[in-house]
Design a protein around this motif. Structure first.
Motif, PDB file in Angstrom:
ATOM      1  N   ASP A 347       0.834  -1.213   0.000  1.00  0.00           N
ATOM      2  CA  ASP A 347       0.000   0.000   0.000  1.00  0.00           C
ATOM      3  C   ASP A 347       0.859   1.249   0.000  1.00  0.00           C
ATOM      4  O   ASP A 347       0.533   2.253  -0.670  1.00  0.00           O
ATOM      5  N   LYS A 348       1.952   1.237   0.769  1.00  0.00           N
ATOM      6  CA  LYS A 348       2.858   2.394   0.798  1.00  0.00           C
ATOM      7  C   LYS A 348       3.472   2.637  -0.580  1.00  0.00           C
ATOM      8  O   LYS A 348       3.642   3.795  -1.007  1.00  0.00           O
ATOM      9  N   LEU A 349       3.794   1.546  -1.275  1.00  0.00           N
ATOM     10  CA  LEU A 349       4.335   1.671  -2.626  1.00  0.00           C
ATOM     11  C   LEU A 349       3.317   2.309  -3.568  1.00  0.00           C
ATOM     12  O   LEU A 349       3.648   3.217  -4.342  1.00  0.00           O
ATOM     13  N   ILE A 350       2.070   1.861  -3.467  1.00  0.00           N
ATOM     14  CA  ILE A 350       0.995   2.410  -4.311  1.00  0.00           C
ATOM     15  C   ILE A 350       0.798   3.891  -4.009  1.00  0.00           C
ATOM     16  O   ILE A 350       0.617   4.712  -4.928  1.00  0.00           O
ATOM     17  N   LEU A 351       0.850   4.276  -2.742  1.00  0.00           N
ATOM     18  CA  LEU A 351       0.669   5.686  -2.368  1.00  0.00           C
ATOM     19  C   LEU A 351       1.785   6.549  -2.956  1.00  0.00           C
ATOM     20  O   LEU A 351       1.523   7.651  -3.466  1.00  0.00           O
ATOM     21  N   GLU A 352       3.015   6.082  -2.889  1.00  0.00           N
ATOM     22  CA  GLU A 352       4.138   6.846  -3.425  1.00  0.00           C
ATOM     23  C   GLU A 352       4.018   6.983  -4.943  1.00  0.00           C
ATOM     24  O   GLU A 352       4.223   8.075  -5.503  1.00  0.00           O
ATOM     25  N   LEU A 410      13.231  -0.031  -3.203  1.00  0.00           N
ATOM     26  CA  LEU A 410      12.563  -0.904  -4.169  1.00  0.00           C
ATOM     27  C   LEU A 410      12.741  -0.342  -5.568  1.00  0.00           C
ATOM     28  O   LEU A 410      12.638   0.867  -5.789  1.00  0.00           O
ATOM     29  N   LEU A 411      13.029  -1.236  -6.509  1.00  0.00           N
ATOM     30  CA  LEU A 411      13.119  -0.875  -7.926  1.00  0.00           C
ATOM     31  C   LEU A 411      12.042  -1.630  -8.677  1.00  0.00           C
ATOM     32  O   LEU A 411      12.011  -2.869  -8.667  1.00  0.00           O
ATOM     33  N   ILE A 412      11.150  -0.881  -9.292  1.00  0.00           N
ATOM     34  CA  ILE A 412      10.030  -1.518  -9.993  1.00  0.00           C
ATOM     35  C   ILE A 412       9.953  -0.980 -11.414  1.00  0.00           C
ATOM     36  O   ILE A 412      10.539   0.050 -11.752  1.00  0.00           O
ATOM     37  N   THR A 413       9.245  -1.723 -12.245  1.00  0.00           N
ATOM     38  CA  THR A 413       8.995  -1.322 -13.627  1.00  0.00           C
ATOM     39  C   THR A 413       7.503  -1.417 -13.899  1.00  0.00           C
ATOM     40  O   THR A 413       6.734  -1.936 -13.072  1.00  0.00           O
TER      41      THR A 413
END
Length: 531
Positions: A347-352, A410-413
């Motif tokens: 959820d924190k990732l989605i918020l950022e 975290l590194l995402i694509t």
């Protein structure tokens, strides 16, 4: 129904009928005629005495001029017979009834029908009395023309006075009730200049609005409904005076108000309007909150898929040459992040990500959260496809920037499908289908990039879907065959093991290459069943 002159009292008097029979047989017409006349006079005297003792009687000609009154008429009106005969009933007019009341009465009796109703009259001393009235037209049976009217009236003053007293008691109780209600009640009348004037204000809401009867007495409706609604309020008042009921939302002193205007009808005439106002401020706030929650994501506060569909439909409804693009963004392998780090960090990732995308897109379009790890962007400001491609690459860069969640980097694509508008025969469903199809092809081509939709994709997607459906059936119907391929050591030419290979011989497609169905089985989690 009007009465003919020949319609006398028909009491089937046997004595009179017998005398009439004798008149035909014997030559004693003079004597029998006198007896018949005496019977008629006796009958008439009985009827007249009965009527005069209980009923107010008047006869007028066709013009309404009084030609006969009985004693009871003189008694109740306080006018003498000489004063009444030759006059009209205007002499008794109390002014209580409207002109339309008497217009309707005259239309009825002049058409030959009997009129019934309650009438308030004035006595000679100025006091009032009420009578229940029946006016009967009398028609000449030779000419079939109305020649006079007989009015039979009954004194109902005591009943009306009691009714009026009861009405006043109810009215006083009603006013006390109105004052204790949380809403506001007011009346509107039309002045001689055609303006609508507020004449009464009651109810607790009037105190909350800082309105008193003195403040609003003789004020125009614009003072209450506001100048911006002045014209609309005027039209609604006009409609109410035509007998229609209308409602309007407005505000006064910062309070949201819902007002209903209804006509007050008396004796068939609309005399004024009654308004009922309710404070709907909390209701409006609640509705706005509900509306906001219905169209926004509760985690990110971004517009959701429901609002996306609504906004796209509005753009289609107001079709113009103005172009826009739709981007469908999917975070690559987001499920793995959730499973590894937990939903809280997910959820924190989605918020950022939501914050980054919103900041980037401000002034260029709108970003929506479609579902868990999916976003949709409507881009409205771009010059051409090349410029659009640059903007999409910027989106990719924004997503790929490192994100620090609870001191863990975290590194995402992401994968992005893109479609543009306008196209032929566009609809919301088609636009979303196109951009979702483009996204699927992007993911099939290795993710971490973007693809513009083209018409070939739709056919490829359909073929892949059919292949997926038949693969599921193939597993169920044992259409898959396992082949064992030996493995040899090259230096010794000795058997070193075997490799198990699955092959699909489809009754529809024939031999299907593993390169076609193995990736599908991995995507739809059938690889375990294949193994």
């Amino acid at each position: 129904m009007a009465l003919q002159f020949t319609q006398f009292s028909q009491n089937a008097n046997k004595e009179m009928l017998a005398l009439l029979d004798q008149l035909n047989v014997y030559d004693q017409s003079s004597e029998i005629g006198e007896k018949i006349r005496a019977i008629f006079l006796r009958e008439y005297a009985y009827i007249k005495d009965a009527i005069d003792s209980s009923t107010i009687v008047a006869v007028t000609n066709k013009a309404g001029v009084i030609t006969y009154v009985n004693d009871k008429f003189c008694e109740i009106s306080q006018y003498s017979r000489d004063e009444l005969i030759g006059s009209t009933h205007r002499l008794l007019n109390s002014g209580y009834h409207s002109p339309n009341f008497f217009k309707e009465m005259w239309m009825t009796i002049l058409s030959g029908k009997i009129w019934c109703g309650d009438v308030k009259n004035h006595k000679k001393d100025g006091s009032s009395y009420w009578v229940h009235t029946n006016i009967i037209p009398i028609v000449n049976n030779d000419t079939n023309v109305i020649e006079q009217f007989i009015a039979l009236r009954t004194d109902i003053t005591k009943g009306k006075v009691a009714e009026e007293e009861l009405r006043k008691v109810i009215q006083n109780d009603f006013e006390r009730t109105i004052r204790s209600l949380d809403n506001m009640v007011f009346k509107i009348k039309k002045d001689r200049y055609g303006d609508f004037i507020i004449t009464l204000v009651e109810g607790k809401l009037s105190k909350l609005l800082d309105i008193s009867e003195g403040l609003f007495d003789q004020k125009r409706v614009e003072d209450f409904f506001g100048t911006e609604l002045g014209e609309e309020a005027f039209k609604i008042c006009e409609a109410a005076f035509r007998g229609e009921k209308h409602s309007i939302k407005h505000h006064y002193n910062g309070i949201e108000i819902y007002t209903t205007l209804s006509p007050i009808i008396e004796n068939g005439t609309i005399i004024e309007i009654i308004g009922n106002s309710n404070d709907i401020t909390l209701l409006e706030l609640a509705q706005k909150e509900i509306h906001y929650l219905a169209y926004h994501d509760d985690l990110t506060d971004l517009p959701n898929r429901r609002l996306l569909t609504k906004d796209l439909q509005e753009k289609l409804n107001h079709f113009s040459s103005k172009k826009f693009a739709v981007l469908f963004i999917d975070i690559d392998r987001f499920k793995q992040i959730n499973d590894t780090l937990g939903f809280h960090r997910g959820d924190k990732l989605i918020l950022e990500l939501s914050t980054r995308l919103k900041q980037f897109i401000t002034g260029l379009g709108t970003v929506y959260r479609s579902s868990g790890d999916e976003y949709v962007i409507i881009l409205e400001k771009y010059e051409n496809e090349a410029n659009l491609s640059l903007l999409v690459r910027e989106v990719l860069k924004i997503v790929e920037e490192p994100i620090l969640i609870d001191e863990q980097e975290l590194l995402i694509t992401c994968s992005v499908g893109v479609t543009t508008f306008p196209n032929d025969e566009d609809s919301v469903e088609k636009i979303l289908n196109r951009v979702e199809t483009a996204l699927k092809h992007c993911k099939l081509n290795g993710r971490q990039g973007f693809i513009f939709y083209n018409d070939e994709m739709a056919q490829n997607t359909k073929e892949r879907l059919n292949l997926e459906i038949n693969l599921r059936k193939a597993i169920k119907n044992d259409e898959l065959t396992l082949y064992y391929q030996p493995k040899y050591k090259l230096n010794s030419d000795q058997l070193d093991g075997m490799e198990a290979l699955v092959r699909w011989n489809s009754p529809i497609y024939g031999f299907v290459s593993p390169n076609d169905f193995i990736p599908i089985s991995e995507d739809i989690v059938l690889i375990v069943q294949l193994g």
